[in-house]
Design a protein around this motif. Structure first.
Motif, PDB file in Angstrom:
ATOM      1  N   GLN A  84      51.664 154.196 161.583  1.00 24.66           N
ATOM      2  CA  GLN A  84      51.032 152.886 161.524  1.00 24.66           C
ATOM      3  C   GLN A  84      52.040 151.792 161.191  1.00 24.66           C
ATOM      4  OE1 GLN A  84      47.980 152.017 162.373  1.00 24.66           O
ATOM      5  NE2 GLN A  84      47.503 154.146 162.944  1.00 24.66           N
ATOM      6  N   SER A  85      52.994 152.118 160.364  1.00 21.86           N
ATOM      7  CA  SER A  85      54.016 151.123 160.042  1.00 21.86           C
ATOM      8  C   SER A  85      54.861 150.782 161.261  1.00 21.86           C
ATOM      9  CB  SER A  85      54.911 151.645 158.899  1.00 21.86           C
ATOM     10  OG  SER A  85      54.151 151.891 157.738  1.00 21.86           O
ATOM     11  N   ARG A 136      52.731 148.670 163.603  1.00 21.73           N
ATOM     12  CA  ARG A 136      52.622 147.295 163.127  1.00 21.73           C
ATOM     13  C   ARG A 136      53.909 146.518 163.395  1.00 21.73           C
ATOM     14  NH1 ARG A 136      52.331 148.381 158.247  1.00 21.73           N
ATOM     15  NH2 ARG A 136      50.159 149.138 158.303  1.00 21.73           N
ATOM     16  N   HIS A 137      55.026 147.192 163.231  1.00 22.45           N
ATOM     17  CA  HIS A 137      56.314 146.544 163.499  1.00 22.45           C
ATOM     18  C   HIS A 137      56.448 146.203 164.975  1.00 22.45           C
ATOM     19  CE1 HIS A 137      60.494 145.489 162.865  1.00 22.45           C
ATOM     20  NE2 HIS A 137      60.848 146.332 163.856  1.00 22.45           N
ATOM     21  N   LYS A 139      54.022 145.526 167.108  1.00 24.26           N
ATOM     22  CA  LYS A 139      53.136 144.406 167.414  1.00 24.26           C
ATOM     23  C   LYS A 139      53.724 143.088 166.946  1.00 24.26           C
ATOM     24  CE  LYS A 139      48.793 147.008 167.434  1.00 24.26           C
ATOM     25  NZ  LYS A 139      47.466 147.171 166.801  1.00 24.26           N
ATOM     26  N   GLU A 140      54.513 143.129 165.896  1.00 24.31           N
ATOM     27  CA  GLU A 140      55.161 141.902 165.433  1.00 24.31           C
ATOM     28  C   GLU A 140      56.292 141.487 166.361  1.00 24.31           C
ATOM     29  OE1 GLU A 140      56.428 142.631 161.493  1.00 24.31           O
ATOM     30  OE2 GLU A 140      54.411 142.667 160.614  1.00 24.31           O
TER      31      GLU A 140
END
Length: 530
Positions: A33-34, A37-38, A40-41
């Motif tokens: 998940q980390s 999320r990275h 998507k940023e």
């Protein structure tokens, strides 16, 4: 994401070994998940789709569409496209498969395999009403299939409505204001371009696989596949592996005619009755929009029947006769005006027929600006299509091989008996032969080409043929035995021949004498032939 996470874990593991030599604490491995999320940023959804799916897919999926009303009149703006159906069909001939030979069965099996893998559906839609204008099922989506699509769009479809028992109202015959299509080989070619220019229609080519360029017909294909095709036997799915464990080839039991019937009912009854939420539709049904526009703005101008036949229908170059012209060896067309024009023309004429309507045709004579409307003379074929006419002729001319042998044996037997009978009559009556045999023909041929000149004997006028004197009564060379005084023309009073005195001989002269010749003779008695 799993691949990225695995690669990141390998890098951190190498870094931790280096840090352990320097007595540094180990770095923790981030979770999935980390990492997600990275990502998507770093990347927007569009950038991520371009990176993974490609630019064309991203443009069709996330590109902007049209948000204005593109057409206000029926037939003003149309879109057509072809789509390879995700469907397996059968091409086996029903009804007489068991009567075919093994060779024909093998050939049909080969054709069946070809059609199974190359079946396509062509559709034309009216943008103002979203009503289907034409639909064609073809195993070879080439120019001929597109021409059939244009013919169907510009004619009335009541015939299909009655044949397949549809309850809805099909689109009437109309002209085409502008037609939009992509650059597929079956849609963009010289034959289709010239046909559209001939019927005074504008044509626009757009990009292939660009749904935003022709969104209306693309949306119809998606609806047709999700509502209709996925329920049919032999559906293969939109992508490979969508239906695991399903043998689409084994389940492909529908033939092309049955598939066309199902499509016709769908495009006349079902699709126009569905609610449409597209731009300009506002949740209305295409059938309702058609009724409204037909009452307020009507349809685009109708095509002239002569222009439509000349530019969209089938041409035939034929030699006319006193009965008119004959198309496809069984369709007779004629008109009084054409027969009058043919009095001043020698040679072939061009005849155009509509394969969906055989009642009338158009004839064009070279160097004649007029076009002639021909009516079908063989009324038994009225209201048939070309395919129905050819199928009917095939049924008429199809024979059982056993019956063919029986009829041929009967004909040969009757001919031999007639020949023997006539020969027997000729021998009994002693009739001369009215033919020459092989030997006589060869003998005459040798004498004809033997470098010799045949001289005919001159027959005097005052003679008769041998053997006819005993039977002939009058004619040339025959004189009566009585009723005349003299046969030759000597004087009657001369009774004796006078003595000729002797003369000295003289040398012969080459000069011709001018004195008349002396006739010697005596008077003929009555009844004496001299």
């Amino acid at each position: 994401m799993a691949n990225v996470h695995g690669y990141l874990a390998a890098l951190i593991n190498r870094e931790n070994r280096q840090r352990a030599l320097n007595d540094l604490p180990a770095l923790p491995v981030p979770s999935h998940q980390s990492v997600l999320r990275h990502r998507k940023e770093l990347l927007t959804p569009t950038e991520y789709m371009v990176a993974n799916k490609g630019e064309r897919y991203a443009r069709n999926k996330r590109g902007r569409g049209h948000s204005d009303v593109r057409a206000l009149m029926i037939g003003e703006f149309c879109e057509m496209d072809e789509c390879r159906a995700s469907l397996i069909t059968s091409a086996k001939a029903k009804g007489y498969w068991h009567t075919l030979s093994e060779g024909m069965k093998k050939a049909m099996e080969w054709a069946d395999e070809e059609i199974r893998s190359r079946l396509s559906i062509l559709v034309m839609i009216d943008v103002a009403t979203r009503m289907p204008l034409a639909w064609v099922v073809s195993d070879q989506p080439k120019a001929e299939a597109t021409m059939q699509l244009l013919r169907m769009a510009t004619r009335d479809k009541t015939r299909e409505r009655h044949i397949y028992g549809c309850e809805g109202e099909a689109m009437p015959a109309m002209g085409l204001g502008m037609v939009r299509n992509d650059n597929g080989t079956g849609l963009r070619n010289a034959e289709v371009k010239s046909a559209l220019m001939g019927i005074a229609s504008a044509n626009t080519d757009v990009r292939t696989h660009a749904s935003a360029d022709k969104p209306y017909v693309e949306r119809m294909f998606g609806t047709t596949e999700s509502i209709l095709l996925k329920l049919l036997h032999g559906y293969t799915g939109r992508k490979a592996g969508e239906l695991p464990g399903y043998d689409a080839k084994k389940s492909g039991v529908l033939d092309i005619d049955l598939l066309y019937e199902i499509l016709t009912k769908f495009f006349i009854d079902e699709y126009p009755s569905l609610k449409h939420t597209g731009v300009g539709m506002s949740g209305r049904r295409p059938a309702e929009v058609y009724q409204e526009l037909n009452e307020t703005r009507e349809t685009f101008r109708l095509l002239d029947e002569y222009l439509r036949r000349v530019h969209l229908d089938w041409p035939f170059k034929l030699q006319p006769n006193d009965e008119g012209v004959r198309v496809l060896e069984g369709l007779f067309y004629s008109s009084d005006k054409l027969q009058a024009a043919l009095e001043h023309h020698q040679g072939k004429v061009t005849v155009y027929i509509d394969p969906d309507d055989l009642n009338f045709a158009t004839a064009v004579i070279p160097r004649d600006p007029k076009r002639y409307r021909l009516a079908l003379q063989t009324t038994v074929f009225a209201d048939l299509t070309v395919s129905e006419f050819l199928e009917l002729m095939t049924q008429y001319r199809r024979e059982n091989p056993e019956l063919t042998t029986l009829y041929e044996d009967r004909i040969a037997k009757v001919r031999l008996e007639r020949h023997e009978q006539l020969k027997k009559i000729g021998v009994e009556r002693r009739l001369p032969r009215n033919y020459v045999n092989v030997g006589e023909a060869r003998k005459k041929a040798r004498s004809l080409f033997a470098s010799s000149r045949l001289v005919t004997t001159h027959v005097p006028i005052d003679t008769v043929a041998p053997g006819t004197l005993a039977t002939a009564i009058s004619g040339p060379g025959i004189l009566p035995l009585g009723g005349v005084n003299l046969i030759d023309h000597a004087p009657a009073e001369t009774t004796s021949t006078p003595a000729i005195p002797a003369r000295k001989s003289k040398p012969k002269s080459t000069k011709p004498s001018s004195e008349p010749p002396v006739r010697l003779g005596r008077p003929a008695q009555k009844g004496e032939l001299l």
